[in-house]
Design an enzyme around this catalytic site. Structure first.
Site, mmCIF file in Angstrom:
data_model
loop_
_atom_site.group_PDB
_atom_site.id
_atom_site.type_symbol
_atom_site.label_atom_id
_atom_site.label_comp_id
_atom_site.label_asym_id
_atom_site.label_seq_id
_atom_site.Cartn_x
_atom_site.Cartn_y
_atom_site.Cartn_z
ATOM 1 N N HIS A 149 10.901 8.763 -3.578
ATOM 2 C CA HIS A 149 9.611 8.849 -2.883
ATOM 3 C C HIS A 149 9.055 7.449 -2.657
ATOM 4 C CE1 HIS A 149 6.409 11.459 -1.475
ATOM 5 N NE2 HIS A 149 5.503 10.723 -2.113
ATOM 6 N N ARG A 165 4.327 16.062 3.689
ATOM 7 C CA ARG A 165 3.256 15.607 2.821
ATOM 8 C C ARG A 165 2.260 16.689 2.458
ATOM 9 N NH1 ARG A 165 0.159 10.374 4.838
ATOM 10 N NH2 ARG A 165 2.334 9.718 4.935
ATOM 11 N N TYR A 184 0.086 4.437 -20.615
ATOM 12 C CA TYR A 184 -0.424 4.972 -21.873
ATOM 13 C C TYR A 184 -0.035 6.422 -22.118
ATOM 14 C CZ TYR A 184 -3.459 0.864 -21.672
ATOM 15 O OH TYR A 184 -3.931 -0.422 -21.596
#
Length: 767
Positions: free
Chosen positions: A84, A38, A128
């Site tokens: 993921h 991570r 968007y």
């Protein structure tokens, strides 16, 4: 009833283990997961797992730099579903950052839509915006189809993902990285790709190159927002040698002439990771609180480029002085901390030097080159095998057609046939004879390729073309064999590949030119506060309840002023806007006010407790103008005191400075300027004692020494004076009394003293 047997009953099992071991093992597992999967980037490709998976998923979606854009929601959804298993918001945030050219030096994602801005605004929702890979991101993945790196199963074992990217350029240093793991963190600034590749070339030429020689080629970070780095070279060199350090960066600015002697400062580049909107808010706050009196106004006139306008308060202000003050008090100058903590080979976290990081990248590129070369050799061997079969087919075309046409098992027949010389074509099925048993010359692969060949290809099978292709592949294979056997040729090929990346993205291209410049920080002189404020006379008025104001000009101190109901006058004196005003509280703390920052004279003023952290139960003992070079006599109601230099009592914060140490029930009683050679003290018992001023110690803070001894009560007042001039005071009738001979009251410090002379004020105050 169903014929299915009932599932076996599973008996619960209880496991007992010490709490410390259970917690330790689980926390260690969590810590390792955070470190390796991570927070820390891989030194080889400079990517964290989430970024690697985003790029790979976009490649699988065929979102190349020249393809159409796809919705970001589709991309983040594929990443989450395939590789993921975390929140889509976190994935989208990571992807959006790769598209922000103000955060990433060489963006790996080409975004279309609102992906945030340098003001600190967040990107639009993923539904968007649209995205695709950039050209430089594609170079990170060159070789994935050529067995350049290892693959591993994804989280559910249905797909595979790359363990590391082939990485055609040192992405770790080019784009930098930051992350916080368990017990460790990383923070790597971006650098210029052209300079990094020059450094790689230098390491290829001289593996024993020193960090100092590398810093000659890679002088420092290259931030996407530009700015000017003012860190000395020796500090930068030490940071790159140890992997830890910091880099000081300033905004880029210039003076813009407005004519008639007026000017303004225009900031065109700001330090890395500074939000422009918050920077302007901070500058506006400095103006409002009058911490930077030289600055009159700040405006944001930015469009696509940054343009922050700073207006000086007067045209006589020096631009360098103004900017030096702003560098000290705002984010126009910041420090970027370097902590080059990375995963070596994707397994071991280590704080690396610049040389170690470049070496890890080059070693990775060598491994990629070998694997790609071996993969290419396998492809060449396969093709050469097929070409040999095609050549045999061309030389024995009639015989091949006969076998395919008449033999029941043409594949086996082709493999059994002896192809030593050309065969004639059979005119009918009865003329066809099965090939004799014996060792064939065609392999199974060749026979399969011949059988899968289209008829239209037969006329294209020209012997010269087949032989030319075979010779070219044979020559290429020999070159690959030489490459795999020679370290020198491998490093040379790596240099050629790096040079190709440099030509595409290096100096002279849109992304390649250096953005962060270097300059000498210079010495920022501490500008006296008086020089930053227009010097104007004021009259400071403070009431009994602590309401303070500053009236313009020097008004009559005896004139009647307005106060709130129940309040009245306490302190009134003349000062100037450039003055520092000392406020002394009963708790022994000294506070510093600025004349220019006091509220105006209109109205009743403001509570002084809003300006400094003065406790509600602490009374104001003294309020006076600070004068450099003066010394003060401070004493407590218990009769202890000392001399303190005036510069030692100035406070830099709202919290003030504790100078006189007082215990419960004891307060600050006296704060007066120390002049002359003797001290006169009077207790609540009206006994006066005079002793030499030299008997008092000079201290910065503390309780002090005993001034006068009391059986009952405490200190009432103290004053310093010149013994030869005597001592004066006003009697109860208002007449001035003078006592030239004080021999009767002279004595050693800490004595009891004698009763005050006749006519001494009833309030036991000298003045």
């Amino acid at each position: 009833m169903s014929d299915k047997a009932a599932p076996p009953k599973i008996e619960p099992v209880e496991v007992s283990e010490p709490l410390s071991r259970a917690i330790g093992e689980r926390y260690l597992t969590y810590a390792l997961s955070t470190i390796m999967h991570r927070a820390l980037p891989d030194a080889r490709d400079g990517l964290k797992p989430v970024h690697r998976r985003i790029l790979y998923a976009m490649r699988e979606l065929r979102l190349s730099a020249t393809s159409a854009f796809r919705k970001s929601a589709k991309i983040s959804g594929d990443v989450m579903g395939n590789y993921h298993p975390h929140g889509d918001a976190a994935i989208y945030d990571a992807m959006a950052r790769l598209a922000q050219d103000f955060n990433v030096r060489y963006p790996l994602v080409d975004g279309q839509g609102n992906f945030g801005n340098i003001d600190g605004d967040n990107p639009a929702a993923s539904r968007y915006t649209e995205a695709r890979l950039t050209a430089i991101a594609e170079t990170l993945m060159e070789g994935l189809a050529e067995n350049a790196v290892d693959f591993r199963p994804n989280y559910d074992g249905t797909l595979e993902e790359p363990v590391v990217m082939p990485a055609a350029f040192p992405n770790l240093l080019a784009n930098g990285s930051s992350g916080i793991a368990v017990g460790m963190a990383t923070n790597i600034p971006p650098h210029n790709l052209d300079e990094l590749i020059q450094g790689c070339h230098a390491m290829l030429r001289n593996p024993q190159i020193t960090t100092a020689e590398l810093v000659d080629l890679i002088p420092g970070p290259d931030f996407p927002t530009g700015g000017i780095m003012v860190e000395p070279r020796d500090v930068i060199l030490e940071a790159y040698e140890t992997g830890r350090g910091s880099f000081r960066t300033r905004a880029k600015w210039q003076v813009e002439d407005l004519g008639r002697g007026t000017w303004q400062i225009v900031v065109t580049e700001i330090p890395y990771q500074v939000a422009k909107s918050k920077l302007i808010e901070k500058l506006a706050e400095l103006i409002q609180t009058k911490k930077i009196p030289l600055l009159a106004d700040v405006r944001d006139e930015s469009a696509e480029d940054i343009r922050i306008v700073l207006e000086p308060r007067a045209k006589t202000v020096e631009p360098e002085v103004l900017m030096g003050t702003l560098f000290k008090n705002s984010d126009l100058e910041t420090r970027f901390s370097l902590n080059m903590n990375v995963l070596i080979d994707g397994k071991v976290p280590k704080v690396c030097s610049l040389k170690e990081v470049l070496r890890a990248f080059l070693d990775h590129r060598r491994d990629v080159l070998r694997r790609r070369s071996l993969h290419r050799m396998e492809k060449i061997d396969h093709r050469l095998e097929i070409l040999e079969g095609f050549i045999i087919t061309f030389l024995n075309l009639d015989r091949v057609i006969d076998i395919i046409r008449y033999d029941a098992d043409p594949k086996s027949a082709l493999m059994r046939e002896s192809w030593g010389k050309s065969h004639t074509r059979a005119t009918s099925e009865k003329d066809y004879r099965s090939p004799p048993e014996g060792e064939g010359e065609l392999t199974e692969v060749q026979a399969e390729a011949i059988l899968n060949m289209r008829l239209r290809s037969l006329r294209k099978l020209e012997e010269m073309e087949l032989i030319a292709e075979r010779d070219a592949l044979t020559l290429e294979r020999a070159g690959l064999v030489d490459l795999l056997e020679s370290d020198r040729l491998q490093w040379k090929q790596i240099g050629v590949e790096l040079e190709a990346v440099r030509k595409q993205f290096g100096k002279g291209t849109r992304l390649g030119d250096r953005r962060t410049a270097f300059a000498d920080a210079g010495v920022i002189e501490d500008v006296p506060f008086e020089a930053m404020i227009e010097r104007e006379p004021i009259t400071v008025i403070c009431s009994k309840m602590g309401w303070i104001r500053a009236m313009k000009g020097h008004v009559d101190l005896t004139a009647e002023q307005k106060y709130k109901d129940g309040d009245g006058p306490r302190f009134a004196f003349h000062a100037e806007t450039t003055d520092k005003i000392l406020l002394v509280a009963a708790n022994g703390r000294f506070y510093t006010l600025i004349g220019a920052n006091l509220p105006g004279g209109r109205g009743m003023g403001e509570p002084v407790r809003l300006m400094v952290d003065l406790p509600n139960d602490a009374e104001i003992v003294s309020l006076a103008v600070f004068k450099p070079g003066e010394k003060l006599l401070v004493a407590s109601s218990a009769g202890d005191g000392f001399i303190v230099p005036g510069e030692e009592v100035l406070a830099q914060t709202r919290a003030g400075k504790q100078v006189l140490t007082v215990r419960d029930g004891v307060t600050t009683a006296v704060v007066t300027v120390a002049r002359g050679d003797h001290v006169a003290v009077v207790g609540e018992n009206r006994k006066v004692l005079v002793f030499p001023l030299s008997e008092l110690p000079e201290m910065a803070r503390g309780k002090g020494v005993r001034l006068q001894k009391y059986k009952d009560g405490g200190l009432s007042d103290a004053i310093t004076f010149t013994l030869a001039d005597g001592l004066s005071w006003k009697d109860p009738a208002g007449r001035t009394r003078h006592e030239p001979d004080l021999t009767e009251w002279l004595g050693p410090r800490a004595g009891a003293g004698k009763m005050a002379p006749r006519g001494f004020p009833r309030d036991n105050k000298f003045a």
